[in-house]
Design an enzyme around this catalytic site. Structure first.
Site, PDB file in Angstrom:
ATOM      1  N   ASP A  48       5.684  -5.903  54.198  1.00 44.94           N
ATOM      2  CA  ASP A  48       6.550  -4.827  54.617  1.00 44.94           C
ATOM      3  C   ASP A  48       7.984  -5.098  53.758  1.00 44.94           C
ATOM      4  O   ASP A  48       8.395  -3.825  53.193  1.00 44.94           O
ATOM      5  CB  ASP A  48       7.068  -4.619  55.708  1.00 44.94           C
ATOM      6  CG  ASP A  48       7.288  -5.873  56.457  1.00 44.94           C
ATOM      7  OD1 ASP A  48       7.428  -6.477  56.662  1.00 44.94           O
ATOM      8  OD2 ASP A  48       7.344  -5.537  58.038  1.00 44.94           O
ATOM      9  N   ASP A  53       0.488  -0.081  43.189  1.00 42.03           N
ATOM     10  CA  ASP A  53       0.712   1.436  43.534  1.00 42.03           C
ATOM     11  C   ASP A  53       2.447   1.802  43.516  1.00 42.03           C
ATOM     12  O   ASP A  53       2.956   2.513  42.620  1.00 42.03           O
ATOM     13  CB  ASP A  53       0.245   1.868  44.285  1.00 42.03           C
ATOM     14  CG  ASP A  53      -0.900   2.290  43.906  1.00 42.03           C
ATOM     15  OD1 ASP A  53      -1.790   1.484  43.369  1.00 42.03           O
ATOM     16  OD2 ASP A  53      -2.113   3.202  44.158  1.00 42.03           O
ATOM     17  N   TYR A  61     -11.373  -8.496  50.462  1.00 37.07           N
ATOM     18  CA  TYR A  61     -11.688  -6.662  49.547  1.00 37.07           C
ATOM     19  C   TYR A  61     -13.442  -7.982  50.239  1.00 37.07           C
ATOM     20  O   TYR A  61     -14.725  -7.468  49.476  1.00 37.07           O
ATOM     21  CB  TYR A  61     -11.316  -7.634  48.384  1.00 37.07           C
ATOM     22  CG  TYR A  61     -10.427  -6.123  48.152  1.00 37.07           C
ATOM     23  CD1 TYR A  61      -9.414  -5.657  48.980  1.00 37.07           C
ATOM     24  CD2 TYR A  61     -10.644  -5.205  46.876  1.00 37.07           C
ATOM     25  CE1 TYR A  61      -8.514  -5.500  48.424  1.00 37.07           C
ATOM     26  CE2 TYR A  61     -10.252  -4.035  46.943  1.00 37.07           C
ATOM     27  CZ  TYR A  61      -8.800  -3.849  47.655  1.00 37.07           C
ATOM     28  OH  TYR A  61      -7.591  -3.214  47.319  1.00 37.07           O
TER      29      TYR A  61
HETATM   30  C1  IPM Z   1      -7.545  -1.264  41.611  1.00 36.52           C
HETATM   31  C2  IPM Z   1      -8.151  -0.134  42.468  1.00 36.52           C
HETATM   32  C3  IPM Z   1      -9.288  -0.918  43.246  1.00 36.52           C
HETATM   33  C4  IPM Z   1      -8.612  -1.506  43.842  1.00 36.52           C
HETATM   34  C5  IPM Z   1     -10.739   0.225  43.615  1.00 36.52           C
HETATM   35  C6  IPM Z   1     -10.653   1.166  42.549  1.00 36.52           C
HETATM   36  C7  IPM Z   1     -11.237  -0.385  43.841  1.00 36.52           C
HETATM   37  O1  IPM Z   1      -7.502   1.000  43.848  1.00 36.52           O
HETATM   38  O2  IPM Z   1      -8.326  -1.481  40.625  1.00 36.52           O
HETATM   39  O3  IPM Z   1      -5.822  -1.169  42.311  1.00 36.52           O
HETATM   40  O4  IPM Z   1      -8.973  -1.462  45.827  1.00 36.52           O
HETATM   41  O5  IPM Z   1      -8.881  -3.129  43.780  1.00 36.52           O
HETATM   42 MG    MG Z   2      -5.376   0.021  43.713  1.00 40.12          MG
END
Ligand code: IPM
Ligand code: MG
Length: 370
Positions: free
Chosen positions: A227, A255, A143
């Site tokens: 994975d 997620d 990132y």
């Molecule tokens: C999260 C989101 C963020 C990330 C985005 C909105 C930049 O997906 O907090 O998981 O990728 O960290």
């Molecule tokens: Mg995210």
């Protein structure tokens, strides 16, 4: 508690403002009924700040965040900003907040609520009783790694590139958070990387292994490729207690973990910095869901993830575990009673609006504390 703890509220974009509106009602409820008062300041962030100020995070807002005892964050982003320059996009505001506040440890708990088992896309016995925590590194890795960019090569063709980089301190401090939290839970840590293909993954594994041997041998440690971890999360998620992983894998895996609980609309998070001399940590609390522009403004959003983020704030920033338990209990009870926003509807449920969900939560808080 003294009334002057500073809380910065940043609703942001998309469904952020509407879920935050319900959370602020609960913040007020605690002020009125439990003497848990804050000096609340609201400000713009993300696209909302860009529209107003031409930047997703102004210096003033950043300064207020640095000064606050805690930041409560909604969500940012939307298709409207797709063509904005990278450093002006809503996401840049959030990434800058995380980086400047040095919020390196992102705690993303996934637990299933009894009343929501039918909302998961997985079989009930796979997710029933799930209680796991992802500790995602939040201020390093791909990132933020340099160099990054798009360039034209000698042959005239273009290439895009990012850099995954972690130094040993960055790995050690986030792994330590994972081990510490595991000690308060079921004493098990999965450290997740791709040591089979990435040098930084080999290094990650080495540092975590050393730290474990030196300081946390009482906690069980298992290494897992990212994975495989994704697969195991949907195959048998209850094998996990604490997962410690890097920024990108943590983004993806959280997620995935969110959906185990039925909806990403249920998942809160806490982003914490290192404690200072007084033990105080900079902290930002935000739902894992994004801005969901497709349903923004329609009263369909689930305020639970944002409310549970407020509960994490009470617990982690202010040591108010009784109050946090009260919030968690109210959410659990309301869900059990069948009050559902559209994202968590089961067969036979009728959907309620974001605001009606807020009403139900406040009523339940009244009932629980009567
Ligand atoms: C999260 C989101 C963020 C990330 C985005 C909105 C930049 O997906 O907090 O998981 O990728 O960290
Ligand atoms: Mg995210």
């Amino acid at each position: 508690m003294s009334a002057n703890k500073k809380l910065l509220v940043l609703p942001g974009d998309g469904i952020g403002p509407e879920v935050m509106e319900q959370v602020v009602r609960v913040v007020d409820w605690f002020g009125a009924n439990r003497a848990v008062g804050f000096d609340v300041k609201q400000d713009l962030v993300g696209g909302a700040a860009y529209d107003e100020h031409g930047t997703p995070l102004t210096d003033d807002t950043l300064a207020a965040a640095m000064d606050a005892d805690a930041v409560l964050f909604g969500s940012i982003g939307g298709p409207k900003y797709d063509d904005a320059p990278r450093d002006k996009r809503p996401e840049a505001g959030l990434l800058k907040l995380r980086k400047e506040m040095e919020l390196f440890a992102n705690l993303r708990p996934a637990l299933t609520f009894e009343g929501l088992l039918d909302a998961s896309s997985l079989k009930e016995d796979v997710v029933k009783g799930l209680d796991m925590l992802i500790v995602r590194e939040l201020t390093g890795g791909i990132y933020f790694g340099e160099p990054r960019g798009v360039e034209t090569m000698a042959n005239g063709k273009r290439r895009g590139f990012d850099t995954q980089t972690y130094d040993e301190d960055e790995i050690r401090r986030v792994a330590a958070v994972g081990f510490e939290l595991a000690r308060e839970r079921r004493h098990k840590v999965h450290s997740v990387e791709k040591a089979n293909v990435m040098e930084s993954g080999v290094f990650w594994r080495e540092i975590v292994t050393d730290l474990h041997r030196e300081s946390y041998a009482d906690v069980e440690l298992e290494h897992m490729y990212a994975d495989n971890c994704a697969m195991q999360l949907v195959r048998n998620p209850k094998q996990f207690d604490v997962i410690v992983t890097d920024n990108l894998f943590g983004d993806i895996l959280s997620d995935c973990a969110a959906m185990l609980t039925g909806s990403i609309g249920m998942l809160p998070s806490a982003s914490l910095g290192a404690p200072d001399e007084t033990g105080r940590r900079k902290a930002l609390y935000e739902p894992v869901h994004g801005s969901a522009p497709d349903i923004a403004g329609e009263g369909k959003a689930n305020p639970c993830a944002c409310l549970l983020s407020y509960s994490m704030m009470l617990r982690y920033s202010f040591g108010l575990s009784e109050e946090a338990d009260l919030v968690d209990q109210a959410v659990a009870n309301v869900l059990r009673s069948g009050v559902r926003t559209p994202d968590i509807m089961g067969d036979g449920d009728t959907a309620v609006s974001t605001e009606a969900m807020g009403d139900a939560l406040l009523q339940e808080l009244d009932r629980l504390s009567a």
